[in-house]
Design an enzyme around this catalytic site. Structure first.
Site, PDB file in Angstrom:
ATOM      1  N   HIS A 461       0.760  -1.130   0.084  1.00 26.44           N
ATOM      2  CA  HIS A 461       0.059   0.011  -0.089  1.00 26.44           C
ATOM      3  C   HIS A 461       0.792   1.218  -0.078  1.00 26.44           C
ATOM      4  O   HIS A 461       0.948   1.852  -0.787  1.00 26.44           O
ATOM      5  CB  HIS A 461      -1.015   0.035   1.119  1.00 26.44           C
ATOM      6  CG  HIS A 461      -1.769   1.411   1.432  1.00 26.44           C
ATOM      7  ND1 HIS A 461      -2.987   1.234   0.988  1.00 26.44           N
ATOM      8  CD2 HIS A 461      -1.397   2.578   1.826  1.00 26.44           C
ATOM      9  CE1 HIS A 461      -3.520   2.443   1.330  1.00 26.44           C
ATOM     10  NE2 HIS A 461      -2.545   3.106   1.855  1.00 26.44           N
ATOM     11  N   GLU A 462       1.897   1.247   0.796  1.00 29.12           N
ATOM     12  CA  GLU A 462       2.534   2.345   1.153  1.00 29.12           C
ATOM     13  C   GLU A 462       3.569   2.587  -0.190  1.00 29.12           C
ATOM     14  O   GLU A 462       3.871   3.854  -0.578  1.00 29.12           O
ATOM     15  CB  GLU A 462       3.384   2.391   2.132  1.00 29.12           C
ATOM     16  CG  GLU A 462       2.624   2.478   3.607  1.00 29.12           C
ATOM     17  CD  GLU A 462       1.523   3.657   3.566  1.00 29.12           C
ATOM     18  OE1 GLU A 462       1.871   4.972   3.055  1.00 29.12           O
ATOM     19  OE2 GLU A 462       0.676   3.501   4.408  1.00 29.12           O
TER      20      GLU A 462
END
Length: 671
Positions: A461-462
Site C-alpha cells: 500500500h505505502e
C-alpha cells in the site's frame, strides 16, 4: 558556522546530510527560511509590473525553496524519530507556521494580483497544467479566507493558529500514550503464543528496558497477541489499553482537544459561508458533498453489518465451547477469528509468517514495479536519520528517477501507523528536481523480520503511494505526485495492494525464512482463498469510523464528541464485539491535522475505483499487461493533480465504477 540545513548539500542526490544536522539547527534554520519566504512574497505582492502568470503564479511556485527544505527535513524526523527536543520544537513551530501562511493568504495586495490573473485567464494562452495551477492557486486563497476582512479576517487567523497547536498536541499526546504503556509478561504468560510473537515481545522488552518480554501498543505486536494469546484476562487488559489511547485522563487526554477542534472547524467554515465543515471540506473532493459520502458508506454498511453479525454468532459458539458464557467481547474477536480461519481454511498465521520475510516482500514490491513500469532499484550507502532506515536509487533505462527510503520497524520514537511522504517532490519548474520519497511503517523487528499478511499489504500500500510520487511527471510542484483530491490519493496505493495477491508474485517471493523453500502450492491457495476472511469485521470497524467522522463535521459541532460517537454507533446498530477502528481520542487521521477530517471515507471511495481498476488489468492481458500499465502511468501515476481526478479516472478506464465492484472484492455479495 553555516547552518547545515541551509548550506549546499554536497551529498549524493542532494539528500539531507542527516549526520551533520543537530536539533539545535532547526529553529535558526526556520527563522532564516521564513524571513526569506516573506521577502519573496513581498516582492510578488508589491511588484509595480502588471500581474501575469509568470510574475504571480510561477513566482509563487518558485518561492519558499528554503522553507520547503527545512520543513521537509524536520517533519521527517519529528514523525519517525521524535525526542523531547523535537517535540518541543514541533509545539513551537506549529503556531509559527500557521501564522506565517495565514499572513500570506490574508495579503490583500497579493490576492488582488492572483485575482487579476484569474480574471484574465481566457486571454493568457495557458497550457492545461498552467490553467489547473492557476485555478488551484486562486481557489486556495479564497478557501483560506483571502476575501475576508476586519473581524472575520482576524478571527480566521486566530482559528488557524489554534488548530495548528491542537493538532500537534493531539499527536504528541497519542505518541506519549503509545510510548509509555506496556504490559509485562511472565514466561507462563507466553504459553500458547507462536515463536514470532514471543520473539517480538522479547525484543520489545529489551527496547523498553523491562525485566522480560512485554506487549506494547505497537499494532504489529498487540494484534498478534490478541490473535494468539489463550489468556482472556491478558487480552482484555491489552485491548482496553489499546482503545484507551488518548483517553486516560491527565495531560495526555485528547477528548477536550477533539471538542475544541470540532468547534473551531465549524466556526472556520461559517466564516467562509458554508453550512458545515463537511460541506466546506468536500467541495474540492471527488465526492463533492456529505450526502454522496453517506450514501456510499451506507450502501456498504448494511451487507457488512449482516456479515459481521453472522460471524459473531459463529465465534460466540466457539467461545461457549471453551466453557466461557456471556457475550463475545471485543478482546475475544481476534482470538476466535484466528482459530476459525485455521479451522475453515487450514491457514495458520504462525505457519504462514515465515514465508513473509520483510526483505523478500520489499523485493516483491520492487519486482512488480519493474515489470509494470521498468523501474530498477539499487541500494545506496548514505547517512539517514536512523540506523533502521535504508535507501535505494530508482532508475529507468539508466536514467535517475528518484531516491526511495524505507523506514520499516516500530520504535518508541515513531508515531503509530504507516505513511508515505516526499522530502522533495518532483518538479520541472523553477528547476528540474527528482523526488526523494519515504515509506514509514511499524513492523516488529526480528532476525529475520517476518510480516503478517496485513503487514505485507501495508508495505505494498505505502509503496503504491511512493510510485505515485516517483513516477510523477509534471511541471509544477504544487500538482506533483500525491497532490490530488483526498478521495483519489488512495487509489494508487490500494490498487498496488492487488499485486501482492497475484499468485506468481507470492510463488516467487514468499519463501521460507529458514529453508528458503517457496510457499507450498496448497498454502498459497489457502492464502488467496482466505483473502476475504473476516471482511465483515474489517468493514464494520472502518465504516463506523468514517460515519462518525462525517457526523462530527456535517452539522453543528458536537459539544461532547464522545456522546456523539456513542449516538452514531447506537443508530447504526454497531455490533457489541466490534469497536471503531479509530475511536475519537486516538483518531489521528481526523484530529492530528485537517488531512482526513471529513475525509476518512476516502479509503473506501478509492477502493470503489481500485477494485474496478485492477479488473481492467484482468480483463486485458493479466496483472502485468503492458498496455494497461502504460495507461495507468500515463493517466494517473504521472499526472499528479494536473487534471481533475474524475477526468483522470475516466481517461484510464473509460467510465466511473459503481459500489458493486467493492462489495464483490470484499466478498460481501456474490461475485
Amino acid at each position: 558556522m553555516t547552518n547545515p540545513i541551509l548550506a549546499d548539500w554536497q551529498t549524493p542526490f542532494d539528500i539531507a546530510p542527516f549526520d551533520r544536522i543537530a536539533d539545535s539547527d532547526f529553529a535558526p534554520a526556520l527563522e532564516v527560511a521564513l524571513a526569506e519566504h516573506r521577502a519573496e512574497i513581498a516582492a510578488i505582492a508589491d511588484s509595480p509590473e502588471a500581474p501575469t502568470f509568470a510574475n504571480v503564479i510561477e513566482a509563487l511556485e518558485a518561492a519558499g525553496g528554503a522553507l520547503d527544505r527545512v520543513l521537509g527535513v524536520f517533519f521527517t524526523v519529528a514523525g519517525a524519530d521524535s525526542n523531547p527536543a523535537r517535540e518541543e520544537l514541533q509545539r513551537a513551530f506549529s503556531p509559527q507556521l500557521a501564522a506565517h501562511f495565514s499572513e500570506i493568504s490574508a495579503n490583500k495586495a497579493l490576492f488582488a494580483r492572483v485575482a487579476a490573473v484569474w480574471e484574465a485567464r481566457a486571454d493568457l494562452e495557458l497550457s492545461d497544467e498552467q490553467q489547473r495551477v492557476l485555478m488551484l492557486t486562486h481557489r486556495g486563497f479564497v478557501r483560506a479566507g483571502a476575501a475576508l476582512s476586519g473581524e472575520a479576517e482576524a478571527r480566521m487567523k486566530e482559528i488557524k493558529a489554534r488548530l495548528a497547536v491542537l493538532g500537534t498536541e493531539f499527536t504528541q499526546n497519542l505518541l506519549a500514550d503509545e510510548r509509555d504503556w506496556f504490559m509485562d509478561l511472565s514466561e507462563d504468560d507466553l504459553e500458547g503464543l507462536p515463536d514470532f510473537v514471543t520473539a517480538a515481545a522479547r525484543a520489545a522488552g529489551q527496547e523498553k528496558e523491562a525485566a522480560g518480554p512485554v506487549v506494547t501498543l505497537s499494532r504489529s505486536l498487540i494484534v498478534p497477541f490478541l490473535q494468539f494469546s489463550p489468556r482472556r484476562d491478558l487480552r482484555e487488559r491489552a485491548y482496553r489499553a489499546w482503545v484507551a489511547r488518548g483517553a486516560n485522563g491527565g495531560k495526555t487526554d485528547n477528548r477536550a482537544i477533539a471538542t475544541e477542534t470540532l468547534t473551531l472547524r465549524q466556526e472556520r467554515a461559517a466564516l467562509l459561508g458554508y453550512d458545515s465543515f463537511a460541506a466546506y471540506k468536500l467541495e474540492t473532493e471527488m465526492a463533492r458533498s456529505p450526502d454522496r459520502v453517506r450514501d456510499l458508506l451506507m450502501q456498504v454498511w448494511a451487507p457488512a453489518r449482516a456479515r459481521a453479525e453472522a460471524d459473531a454468532e459463529v465465534l460466540t459458539a466457539m467461545m461457549q465451547e471453551d466453557g466461557i458464557n456471556g457475550p463475545l467481547e471485543p478482546w475475544d474477536w481476534h482470538y476466535y477469528a484466528a482459530r476459525r480461519r485455521k479451522a475453515e481454511h487450514d491457514l495458520d498465521e504462525a505457519a504462514l509468517k515465515p514465508y513473509l520475510q520483510l526483505d523478500r516482500m520489499i523485493e516483491a514490491s520492487f519486482a512488480c514495479a519493474n515489470r509494470l513500469f521498468g523501474l530498477e532499484f539499487r541500494p545506496l550507502d548514505i547517512a539517514l536519520y536512523h540506523p533502521d532506515c535504508r535507501a535505494w536509487e530508482v532508475t529507468r533505462d539508466g536514467r535517475h528517477v528518484a531516491v526511495f527510503i524505507g523506514d520499516y520497524f516500530a520504535r518508541g520514537s515513531k508515531r503509530s501507523g504507516a505513511w508515505c511522504s516526499a522530502m522533495r517532490a518532483q518538479a520541472k519548474f523553477p528547476r528540474t528536481q527528482a523526488p526523494v520519497v519515504i515509506n514509514v511503517c511499524n513492523f516488529a523487528k526480528g532476525d529475520p523480520a517476518l510480516l503478517s499478511y496485513d503487514d505485507a499489504r501495508t508495505l505494498f500500500h505505502e509503496f503504491g503511494h511512493a510510485l505515485h510520487q516517483m513516477l510523477s511527471d509534471v511541471t509544477y510542484e504544487s500538482v506533483s505526485g500525491t497532490s490530488v483530491a483526498r478521495d483519489f490519493v488512495e487509489l494508487p496505493s490500494q490498487l498496488y495492494e492487488h499485486w501482492l495477491e497475484v499468485p506468481e508474485v507470492l510463488a516467487e517471493f514468499a519463501t521460507h525464512a529458514e529453508t528458503g523453500a517457496p510457499m507450498p502450492a496448497e498454502m498459497l491457495e489457502k492464502v488467496l482463498g482466505a483473502a476475504n476472511f473476516d471482511q465483515g469485521f474489517q468493514t464494520v470497524e472502518y465504516v463506523a469510523s468514517a460515519l462518525v467522522d462525517l457526523a462530527f463535521h456535517d452539522g453543528p459541532a458536537p459539544s461532547d464528541p464522545m456522546a456523539k460517537q456513542a449516538e452514531v454507533l447506537a443508530e447504526l446498530g454497531m455490533p457489541h464485539a466490534i469497536g471503531m477502528r479509530h475511536a475519537t481520542p486516538h483518531f489521528a487521521h481526523v484530529f492530528a491535522g485537517d488531512g482526513y477530517s471529513s475525509g476518512y471515507y476516502s479509503y473506501m471511495w478509492s477502493e470503489v475505483m481500485d477494485a474496478d481498476a485492477f479488473a481492467a488489468f484482468e480483463e486485458a492481458g493479466g496483472a502485468f499487461d503492458p498496455d494497461r500499465a502504460e495507461a495507468l502511468e500515463r493517466h494517473i501515476l504521472s499526472t499528479g493533480g494536473s487534471r481533475d481526478a474524475e477526468d483522470l479516472y475516466l481517461a484510464f478506464r473509460g467510465r466511473l465504477p459503481g459500489v458493486e465492484a467493492l462489495l464483490k472484492g470484499r466478498g460481501l455479495i456474490a461475485a
